[in-house]
Scaffold this motif. Structure first.
Motif, PDB file in Angstrom:
ATOM      1  N   THR A  57       0.803  -1.225   0.000  1.00 57.37           N
ATOM      2  CA  THR A  57       0.000   0.000   0.000  1.00 57.37           C
ATOM      3  C   THR A  57       0.833   1.270   0.000  1.00 57.37           C
ATOM      4  OG1 THR A  57      -0.203  -0.123   2.411  1.00 57.37           O
ATOM      5  CG2 THR A  57      -1.980  -1.100   1.099  1.00 57.37           C
ATOM      6  N   ARG A  59       3.356   1.762  -1.893  1.00 57.10           N
ATOM      7  CA  ARG A  59       3.996   1.866  -3.212  1.00 57.10           C
ATOM      8  C   ARG A  59       2.912   2.018  -4.276  1.00 57.10           C
ATOM      9  NH1 ARG A  59       8.594  -2.785  -2.108  1.00 57.10           N
ATOM     10  NH2 ARG A  59       9.255  -1.830  -0.151  1.00 57.10           N
ATOM     11  N   ARG A  60       3.074   3.030  -5.083  1.00 53.44           N
ATOM     12  CA  ARG A  60       2.078   3.303  -6.124  1.00 53.44           C
ATOM     13  C   ARG A  60       2.530   2.722  -7.463  1.00 53.44           C
ATOM     14  NH1 ARG A  60      -1.691   6.839  -4.462  1.00 53.44           N
ATOM     15  NH2 ARG A  60      -1.181   8.192  -2.708  1.00 53.44           N
ATOM     16  N   GLY A 113      -0.129  -3.324 -10.405  1.00 53.22           N
ATOM     17  CA  GLY A 113      -0.521  -3.340  -8.992  1.00 53.22           C
ATOM     18  C   GLY A 113      -0.775  -4.769  -8.561  1.00 53.22           C
TER      19      GLY A 113
END
Length: 172
Positions: A57, A59-60, A113
């Motif tokens: 969460t 890390r985008r 993701g």
């Protein structure tokens, strides 16, 4: 290594990926002087399975359609292993893709993701990546083979290039 998705879906995703890559492999014969008929043949011969997992969460994900640049940068920033191969997302055919692997073989995908379903690829050592960068040949390693004269298809993967992470196909 466990996935957050049902085992049946996980297994079907892997099976579909192998079937599609096998179609490419069966359509081509190795050209004179080549060990492998195509990149799919190389990945099926040397690929390792990686277990899908959500991106942490904190890390985008990077921009879509930039998986090679996203994974390369992400591997350096977070000390992970860079992997190239094929992956499937929800309801998609296998795509050439790049991602990162943690030491336990779980995926950290800075492009999709947590949407990946099956990941089969070749993990590269940091030493090999640094040598390629010094030669000016760092970019997509498998999917830009025309730049290096199809080196991997002719000679195979150089010694010391493959990182020991992920589950070899033969062991799956």
């Amino acid at each position: 290594m466990r996935s957050n998705q049902p085992v049946d879906d996980f297994g079907r995703s892997r099976q579909r990926l192998v079937e599609v890559l096998g179609l490419f492999t069966s359509a081509y014969r190795p050209a004179a002087g080549r060990r492998y008929s195509c990149i799919e043949d190389l990945v099926l011969s040397h690929g390792r399975w990686f277990t899908p997992s959500p991106l942490p969460t904190d890390r985008r994900p990077g921009p879509q359609q930039r998986c090679f640049a996203n994974a390369s940068a992400h591997a350096v920033i977070y000390g992970l292993t860079y992997v190239e191969g094929y992956a499937t997302a929800a309801s998609s055919a296998p795509f050439p893709h790049a991602w990162c692997a943690r030491p336990d073989g779980t995926v950290e995908d800075p492009t999709w993701g947590g949407d990946g379903r099956a990941y089969l690829g070749i993990p590269f050592t940091n030493d090999f990546l640094q040598r390629q960068d010094a030669l000016g040949e760092l970019g997509p390693l498998l999917f830009d083979q025309h730049i290096t004269g199809w080196q991997f298809l002719h000679d195979g993967i150089p010694g010391g290039a493959v990182a020991e992470v992920g589950l070899p196909m033969a062991d799956a």
